[in-house]
Motif scaffolding. Sequence first.
Motif, PDB file in Angstrom:
ATOM      1  N   VAL A   1       0.844  -1.205   0.000  1.00 37.41           N
ATOM      2  CA  VAL A   1       0.000   0.000   0.000  1.00 37.41           C
ATOM      3  C   VAL A   1       0.880   1.255   0.000  1.00 37.41           C
ATOM      4  O   VAL A   1       0.625   2.227  -0.723  1.00 37.41           O
ATOM      5  CB  VAL A   1      -0.932  -0.007   1.239  1.00 37.41           C
ATOM      6  CG1 VAL A   1      -1.690   1.310   1.368  1.00 37.41           C
ATOM      7  CG2 VAL A   1      -1.910  -1.177   1.165  1.00 37.41           C
ATOM      8  N   GLY A   2       1.938   1.230   0.806  1.00 36.01           N
ATOM      9  CA  GLY A   2       2.807   2.413   0.938  1.00 36.01           C
ATOM     10  C   GLY A   2       3.527   2.753  -0.354  1.00 36.01           C
ATOM     11  O   GLY A   2       3.563   3.917  -0.771  1.00 36.01           O
ATOM     12  N   VAL A   3       4.089   1.748  -1.000  1.00 36.29           N
ATOM     13  CA  VAL A   3       4.853   2.010  -2.230  1.00 36.29           C
ATOM     14  C   VAL A   3       3.915   2.472  -3.348  1.00 36.29           C
ATOM     15  O   VAL A   3       4.239   3.381  -4.119  1.00 36.29           O
ATOM     16  CB  VAL A   3       5.682   0.767  -2.642  1.00 36.29           C
ATOM     17  CG1 VAL A   3       6.294   0.954  -4.025  1.00 36.29           C
ATOM     18  CG2 VAL A   3       6.774   0.512  -1.611  1.00 36.29           C
ATOM     19  N   LYS A   4       2.728   1.880  -3.385  1.00 32.12           N
ATOM     20  CA  LYS A   4       1.758   2.305  -4.413  1.00 32.12           C
ATOM     21  C   LYS A   4       1.356   3.767  -4.190  1.00 32.12           C
ATOM     22  O   LYS A   4       1.284   4.565  -5.135  1.00 32.12           O
ATOM     23  CB  LYS A   4       0.529   1.394  -4.348  1.00 32.12           C
ATOM     24  CG  LYS A   4      -0.458   1.631  -5.453  1.00 32.12           C
ATOM     25  CD  LYS A   4      -1.571   0.602  -5.401  1.00 32.12           C
ATOM     26  CE  LYS A   4      -2.693   0.978  -6.356  1.00 32.12           C
ATOM     27  NZ  LYS A   4      -3.901   0.221  -6.109  1.00 32.12           N
ATOM     28  N   ALA A   5       1.102   4.118  -2.938  1.00 30.11           N
ATOM     29  CA  ALA A   5       0.708   5.505  -2.623  1.00 30.11           C
ATOM     30  C   ALA A   5       1.814   6.480  -3.018  1.00 30.11           C
ATOM     31  O   ALA A   5       1.552   7.553  -3.579  1.00 30.11           O
ATOM     32  CB  ALA A   5       0.409   5.632  -1.124  1.00 30.11           C
ATOM     33  N   MET A   6       3.048   6.077  -2.725  1.00 28.41           N
ATOM     34  CA  MET A   6       4.195   6.925  -3.055  1.00 28.41           C
ATOM     35  C   MET A   6       4.294   7.121  -4.568  1.00 28.41           C
ATOM     36  O   MET A   6       4.449   8.243  -5.046  1.00 28.41           O
ATOM     37  CB  MET A   6       5.446   6.223  -2.517  1.00 28.41           C
ATOM     38  CG  MET A   6       6.672   7.056  -2.480  1.00 28.41           C
ATOM     39  SD  MET A   6       8.063   6.058  -1.920  1.00 28.41           S
ATOM     40  CE  MET A   6       8.683   5.510  -3.494  1.00 28.41           C
ATOM     41  N   ARG A   7       4.172   6.032  -5.295  1.00 30.42           N
ATOM     42  CA  ARG A   7       4.279   6.097  -6.756  1.00 30.42           C
ATOM     43  C   ARG A   7       3.177   6.975  -7.353  1.00 30.42           C
ATOM     44  O   ARG A   7       3.399   7.749  -8.272  1.00 30.42           O
ATOM     45  CB  ARG A   7       4.190   4.680  -7.331  1.00 30.42           C
ATOM     46  CG  ARG A   7       4.277   4.612  -8.843  1.00 30.42           C
ATOM     47  CD  ARG A   7       4.470   3.193  -9.341  1.00 30.42           C
ATOM     48  NE  ARG A   7       3.600   2.216  -8.713  1.00 30.42           N
ATOM     49  CZ  ARG A   7       2.317   2.020  -9.036  1.00 30.42           C
ATOM     50  NH1 ARG A   7       1.747   2.754  -9.952  1.00 30.42           N
ATOM     51  NH2 ARG A   7       1.609   1.095  -8.425  1.00 30.42           N
ATOM     52  N   LYS A   8       1.970   6.879  -6.771  1.00 35.72           N
ATOM     53  CA  LYS A   8       0.842   7.632  -7.321  1.00 35.72           C
ATOM     54  C   LYS A   8       0.760   9.056  -6.775  1.00 35.72           C
ATOM     55  O   LYS A   8      -0.143   9.814  -7.129  1.00 35.72           O
ATOM     56  CB  LYS A   8      -0.457   6.903  -6.992  1.00 35.72           C
ATOM     57  CG  LYS A   8      -0.586   5.580  -7.710  1.00 35.72           C
ATOM     58  CD  LYS A   8      -1.996   5.056  -7.606  1.00 35.72           C
ATOM     59  CE  LYS A   8      -2.291   4.146  -8.775  1.00 35.72           C
ATOM     60  NZ  LYS A   8      -3.686   3.834  -8.944  1.00 35.72           N
ATOM     61  N   GLY A   9       1.650   9.399  -5.849  1.00 39.57           N
ATOM     62  CA  GLY A   9       1.647  10.744  -5.306  1.00 39.57           C
ATOM     63  C   GLY A   9       0.491  11.016  -4.365  1.00 39.57           C
ATOM     64  O   GLY A   9       0.069  12.158  -4.186  1.00 39.57           O
ATOM     65  N   ARG A  10      -0.029   9.957  -3.740  1.00 37.91           N
ATOM     66  CA  ARG A  10      -1.110  10.170  -2.772  1.00 37.91           C
ATOM     67  C   ARG A  10      -0.507  10.712  -1.482  1.00 37.91           C
ATOM     68  O   ARG A  10       0.465  10.190  -0.963  1.00 37.91           O
ATOM     69  CB  ARG A  10      -1.849   8.865  -2.520  1.00 37.91           C
ATOM     70  CG  ARG A  10      -2.677   8.462  -3.730  1.00 37.91           C
ATOM     71  CD  ARG A  10      -3.492   7.247  -3.469  1.00 37.91           C
ATOM     72  NE  ARG A  10      -4.405   7.435  -2.349  1.00 37.91           N
ATOM     73  CZ  ARG A  10      -5.096   6.459  -1.784  1.00 37.91           C
ATOM     74  NH1 ARG A  10      -4.958   5.231  -2.233  1.00 37.91           N
ATOM     75  NH2 ARG A  10      -5.905   6.693  -0.789  1.00 37.91           N
ATOM     76  N   VAL A  11      -1.124  11.762  -0.962  1.00 40.04           N
ATOM     77  CA  VAL A  11      -0.534  12.428   0.211  1.00 40.04           C
ATOM     78  C   VAL A  11      -0.724  11.590   1.463  1.00 40.04           C
ATOM     79  O   VAL A  11       0.176  11.471   2.290  1.00 40.04           O
ATOM     80  CB  VAL A  11      -1.142  13.838   0.387  1.00 40.04           C
ATOM     81  CG1 VAL A  11      -0.634  14.491   1.675  1.00 40.04           C
ATOM     82  CG2 VAL A  11      -0.794  14.711  -0.802  1.00 40.04           C
ATOM     83  N   ASN A  12      -1.884  10.982   1.610  1.00 37.16           N
ATOM     84  CA  ASN A  12      -2.172  10.285   2.864  1.00 37.16           C
ATOM     85  C   ASN A  12      -2.884   8.984   2.559  1.00 37.16           C
ATOM     86  O   ASN A  12      -3.898   8.986   1.861  1.00 37.16           O
ATOM     87  CB  ASN A  12      -3.099  11.186   3.697  1.00 37.16           C
ATOM     88  CG  ASN A  12      -2.926  10.935   5.160  1.00 37.16           C
ATOM     89  OD1 ASN A  12      -2.731   9.795   5.573  1.00 37.16           O
ATOM     90  ND2 ASN A  12      -2.999  11.983   5.942  1.00 37.16           N
ATOM     91  N   VAL A  13      -2.376   7.876   3.063  1.00 34.02           N
ATOM     92  CA  VAL A  13      -3.050   6.602   2.813  1.00 34.02           C
ATOM     93  C   VAL A  13      -3.055   5.750   4.085  1.00 34.02           C
ATOM     94  O   VAL A  13      -2.071   5.707   4.817  1.00 34.02           O
ATOM     95  CB  VAL A  13      -2.392   5.852   1.624  1.00 34.02           C
ATOM     96  CG1 VAL A  13      -0.966   5.448   1.939  1.00 34.02           C
ATOM     97  CG2 VAL A  13      -3.206   4.632   1.230  1.00 34.02           C
ATOM     98  N   VAL A  14      -4.203   5.134   4.335  1.00 29.15           N
ATOM     99  CA  VAL A  14      -4.351   4.215   5.462  1.00 29.15           C
ATOM    100  C   VAL A  14      -4.356   2.802   4.885  1.00 29.15           C
ATOM    101  O   VAL A  14      -5.047   2.542   3.895  1.00 29.15           O
ATOM    102  CB  VAL A  14      -5.680   4.481   6.217  1.00 29.15           C
ATOM    103  CG1 VAL A  14      -5.898   3.449   7.316  1.00 29.15           C
ATOM    104  CG2 VAL A  14      -5.688   5.895   6.793  1.00 29.15           C
ATOM    105  N   SER A  15      -3.607   1.888   5.489  1.00 30.26           N
ATOM    106  CA  SER A  15      -3.578   0.515   4.962  1.00 30.26           C
ATOM    107  C   SER A  15      -4.702  -0.317   5.577  1.00 30.26           C
ATOM    108  O   SER A  15      -4.914  -0.286   6.792  1.00 30.26           O
ATOM    109  CB  SER A  15      -2.220  -0.138   5.252  1.00 30.26           C
ATOM    110  OG  SER A  15      -1.888   0.000   6.611  1.00 30.26           O
TER     111      SER A  15
END
Length: 282
Positions: A220-234
Motif C-alpha cells: 500500500v505504501g509504495v503504491k501511494a508513493m508512486r501515485k503521489g497520494r498524500v495520505n493513505v491508510v492501509s
Amino acid sequence: MGEFDGHRAVVTGASSGIGAALARRLAASGAAVVLVARRREKLDEVRAAILAETAGAAVEVVSCDLATAEGPASLVAEATAGGARVTILVNNAGVGLYGKFREQRWEDQQRLLQLNVVAVTELTRRFTEHMLAHGEPSYVLNVSSTAAFQATPGFAVYGPSKSYVRDFSEALAFELRKTNVQVSCLCPGATVTEFSDVAGQVLNDRAHKFMLSAEQVAKVGVKAMRKGRVNVVSGGLNKTNAFMTRLFPRRVTAWAADFAMRKVVSERGEGEAPSPPDGGEG
Ligand SMILES: NC(=O)c1ccc[n+]([C@@H]2O[C@H](COP(=O)([O-])OP(=O)(O)OC[C@H]3O[C@@H](n4cnc5c(N)ncnc54)[C@H](OP(=O)(O)O)[C@@H]3O)[C@@H](O)[C@H]2O)c1
C-alpha cells in the motif's frame, strides 16, 4: 523494467517489519536501497534476502542510531558521500511506548520523541534540500499510524508523535507540490512486526485476527508513493475506523480507542469497558 529503476532509496528502520518489507519491495521495483537501523546483523539478513530474491539488486547497509543528536546528519553524510544521489527517503524507523504516561520512564519518552519526531523532521529537511538541489524526480514517504487520527490512552506520547508525522507530511506535500519532490504519508493500523514487543504491549489472539502483514502494508505504501497520494491508510477496516473518527467528538473517539485497546491487550483487563465519557468539548 522496474518502476523505480535508476532511483536510490534510503529506508530507515529497515532491519525488521514494515521497513524491511518496504525495502524489499522498492528493490524489487528497481531501486538501489540503503538499509538503515541500529542492528547490523539484522540489516545484513535483510540485505541477503533482497539479493536472493532480486537478481542484480544494489543494497547498502548503514548502521546508525537515529535517536541520537548526531545520527540523522551522519546518515545523510554517508548516504550522499562522493556525490551519490538519493531520490527516495522512507522515514519508517519508529518506536511505540505502551502504558500509563506517569508510569513510563522519561528517558524512554524522550528517545521516542527524538526518533519519531526530531529525526523524521531532520532527515526530511536535509534530504529534501539535497533532492531539490539535484532536481531529479524524488519521493519522501513518511510512516505515521492510525494512532494519528484520535487520542489513544496508553499511547499518550506515541500517538501524538504520529499525529505530528501525518500533519507534517501533509503540510510539506502542499509546500513542495510544484517541485520535483513528492511527499506521501502511510498510516498503518496494527501490523505483525516487532512493534508491540518493543512497545511493551502483549497482544491477545483477538488482535491477530485484525492485523495485516508487513508485506501488505508495504504494498500500500509504495503504491501511494508512486501515485503521489498524500495520505493513505492501509487496510479496509483501518480506513473505516479512521474515517469514523471524523464523525464523533474527540472525547468519544478517545474513549473508543481505550475500549478497543482493552479488547486486544492482555494485561489491561481484557474486554473490561472503561467509564463512558461524560460530555466534554469534543
Ligand atoms: N506494527 C504496527 O502495528 C504499526 C502500526 C502503525 C504504525 N507503525 C509504524 O511503522 C513503523 C515501523 O514499525 P514496525 O511495525 O515495522 O516495527 P519494528 O519491526 O519494531 O521496526 C522498527 C524499526 O525501527 C528501527 N529503529 C528503532 N529504533 C531505532 C533507532 N534509534 N535508530 C534507527 N533505527 C531504529 C528498528 O531497527 P533496530 O532495532 O535495528 O534499530 C526497526 O528496523 C514505525 O514508525 C511504527 O510507528 C507500526
